[in-house]
Design a protein around this motif. Structure first.
Motif, short mmCIF file in Angstrom:
data_model
loop_
_atom_site.label_atom_id
_atom_site.label_comp_id
_atom_site.label_asym_id
_atom_site.label_seq_id
_atom_site.Cartn_x
_atom_site.Cartn_y
_atom_site.Cartn_z
N TYR A 1 36.61 -47.00 22.87
CA TYR A 1 37.67 -46.50 23.94
C TYR A 1 38.80 -46.20 23.67
CZ TYR A 1 34.21 -47.36 27.88
OH TYR A 1 32.94 -47.23 28.49
N LEU A 2 39.35 -47.33 22.21
CA LEU A 2 40.63 -47.22 21.74
C LEU A 2 40.47 -45.56 20.99
CD1 LEU A 2 43.20 -48.22 20.42
CD2 LEU A 2 41.77 -49.02 18.71
N TRP A 3 39.19 -45.27 20.40
CA TRP A 3 39.33 -44.11 19.71
C TRP A 3 39.15 -42.92 20.47
CZ3 TRP A 3 41.11 -44.16 15.21
CH2 TRP A 3 40.79 -45.23 14.28
N ILE A 4 38.61 -43.25 21.50
CA ILE A 4 38.56 -41.80 22.37
C ILE A 4 39.95 -41.70 23.12
CG2 ILE A 4 37.75 -41.34 24.90
CD1 ILE A 4 35.31 -42.98 24.47
N THR A 5 40.68 -42.66 23.49
CA THR A 5 42.00 -42.25 23.80
C THR A 5 42.83 -41.76 22.76
OG1 THR A 5 41.94 -44.38 25.27
CG2 THR A 5 44.12 -43.46 24.92
N THR A 6 42.80 -42.35 21.60
CA THR A 6 43.49 -41.93 20.58
C THR A 6 43.17 -40.52 20.10
OG1 THR A 6 43.64 -44.23 19.43
CG2 THR A 6 44.36 -42.33 18.07
N ILE A 7 42.08 -40.32 19.67
CA ILE A 7 41.82 -38.79 19.60
C ILE A 7 42.11 -37.83 20.67
CG2 ILE A 7 39.77 -37.29 19.15
CD1 ILE A 7 38.55 -39.68 17.66
N ALA A 8 41.88 -38.09 21.82
CA ALA A 8 42.06 -37.14 23.04
C ALA A 8 43.54 -36.96 23.20
CB ALA A 8 41.47 -37.73 24.39
N MET A 9 44.55 -37.99 23.00
CA MET A 9 45.88 -37.92 23.16
C MET A 9 46.45 -37.25 21.75
SD MET A 9 46.66 -39.18 25.75
CE MET A 9 48.53 -39.07 25.65
N LEU A 10 45.92 -37.32 20.70
CA LEU A 10 46.25 -36.25 19.50
C LEU A 10 45.97 -35.03 19.94
CD1 LEU A 10 45.09 -38.79 16.44
CD2 LEU A 10 47.54 -38.13 17.21
#
Length: 411
Positions: free
Chosen positions: A273-282
């Motif tokens: 979930y950390l990476w989902i949020t990070t990539i989507a926000m980027l």
């Protein structure tokens, strides 16, 4: 026949009747959305609560099973897909001070959750077995949402019987707490003692609503959308989740866990979930011209969240609570009550908005998905981006806090 319907161990629709369960889940979510947008009484309750009630009634009357592969699919696949869809239009550069306020309350509420768990443990540890491990579990789940529940249960080696009882208590209490949070903006005490600009804005707009129109129906009005939008939205969500899973799995397998610090690093970077949020926000921040112009992402993501709300209500077994876990319900209620006190007192002292406080506490107790659904259903759409970000942070913080509380109690 009626005896069969009320037999929770032998529901009318079996757990392997996949298509019928999906039909019931999708219909429950769709009915909640329809009622919320059609009737003002339903809009005040919000579709999220209506979906929960549908599920609780169906499962407690023995119509659908409380445990089934379909519900696991919603948790494991539908929820991750909803997050990038909701974040694709959340440009970090535009979020501003709203995130800062909610983050402060969220962190203070997290401390309140940990203090509440320690207080409840002190009061009830002589009456509830394995409460040290469960205190860590409840700390994690009431900071980062239900995502942390299973992981901390395994970390503290809590028995399956106690995890089952705790799950029932957790789900039932969440339903009751969401009712309270949704009602708070309408309660005179809170309106008198806290600023509530978003509530005022929605009410002002509501004065211009047409007959039989609700805030939800006005917000979710018909919008232009094409086949290309649907294709790009779906493909983007799947790619982000798949890539996040690859990164999290890879890092989780190579980062050692030989000491507490490395365990924390492993938990942080091995969290999908950390990476989902990070990539989507980027994507939303650095390519807003492309991702921000994909139509329908909010609608698709929100519908997936309503499926999630239906599934949350399924395991809330009222008879099981009465038989096996009334004290666990009391334990959970103490934890949540202390979280609320910390959040409200801090919010009042810092002169923050009531909406910020409610959503931060919601994100603590239920996670970002429940907080987003409430923000959308209440018409506080400007807070959707910030609460997704802050709530997702709880997935990581919840694990840390849970491990700390468990360690303090000698687990």
């Amino acid at each position: 026949m009626w005896g069969h319907i009320f037999d929770l161990s032998n529901p009318l629709v079996g757990k392997d009747n996949t298509w019928v369960l999906w039909a019931i889940c999708a219909t429950g979510a769709a009915a909640a959305i329809y009622l919320e947008q059609r009737y003002k009484w339903a809009a005040k309750m919000t579709g999220a609560i209506i979906a929960l009630i549908f599920a609780i009634v169906l499962s407690n009357f023995g119509i659908i099973p409380m445990d089934a592969p379909v519900w696991d699919v919603v948790w494991g696949f539908v929820v991750p897909l909803s997050i990038p869809l909701l974040l694709l239009q959340c440009d970090m550069r535009k979020i501003g001070k709203d995130s800062g306020r909610i983050l402060i309350i969220f962190l203070i509420g997290s401390v309140g959750t940990a203090c509440g768990a320690l207080l409840a443990y002190t009061a009830l540890n002589k009456f509830i077995p394995e409460l040290g491990g469960l205190a860590g579990v409840f700390t994690g789940t009431y900071i980062g949402g239900t995502v942390n529940f299973a992981a901390l249960g395994a970390a503290f080696d809590v028995s399956g019987e106690m995890i089952s009882a705790a799950t029932v208590a957790d789900n039932l209490l969440m339903v009751l707490y969401f009712f309270l949070l949704i009602a708070m903006p309408s309660i005179g005490f809170f309106r008198k003692h806290f600023k509530h600009p978003y509530v005022d804005e929605v009410e002002a707009a509501g004065s211009n609503l047409k007959d039989n129109e609700t805030n939800a129906s006005a917000f979710w009005g018909r919008k232009e959308i094409s086949l290309r939008d649907i294709a790009l939205a779906a493909a983007t969500a799947f790619v982000i989740v798949a890539l996040s899973n690859i990164i999290a799995t890879g890092l989780g397998s190579v980062i050692p866990t030989s000491n507490p610090f490395l365990q924390i690093v492993n938990t942080l970077f091995g969290n999908m979930y950390l990476w989902i949020t990070t990539i989507a926000m980027l994507c939303a921040t650095f390519a807003p011209g492309f991702f921000g112009n994909i139509k329908g992402t909010q609608e698709l993501g929100t519908f997936l969240i309503y499926l999630f709300f239906f599934v949350i209500g399924v395991p809330a077994s009222v008879p099981l609570i009465i038989r096996n876990s009334p004290l666990l319900l009391v334990f959970a209620a103490i934890v949540v009550a202390v979280n609320m006190v910390f959040s409200l007192v801090a919010g009042k002292l810092l002169k923050f908005n009531l909406e910020d406080i409610i959503l931060a506490s919601n994100a603590n107790i239920g996670g970002p998905t429940t907080a987003v659904a409430m923000a959308v259903s209440k018409g506080w759409t400007k807070l959707v981006g910030p609460i997704v970000l802050i709530g997702t942070l709880g997935y990581v913080l919840g694990t840390y806090f849970g491990l700390i509380v468990g360690s303090i109690l000698g687990i």
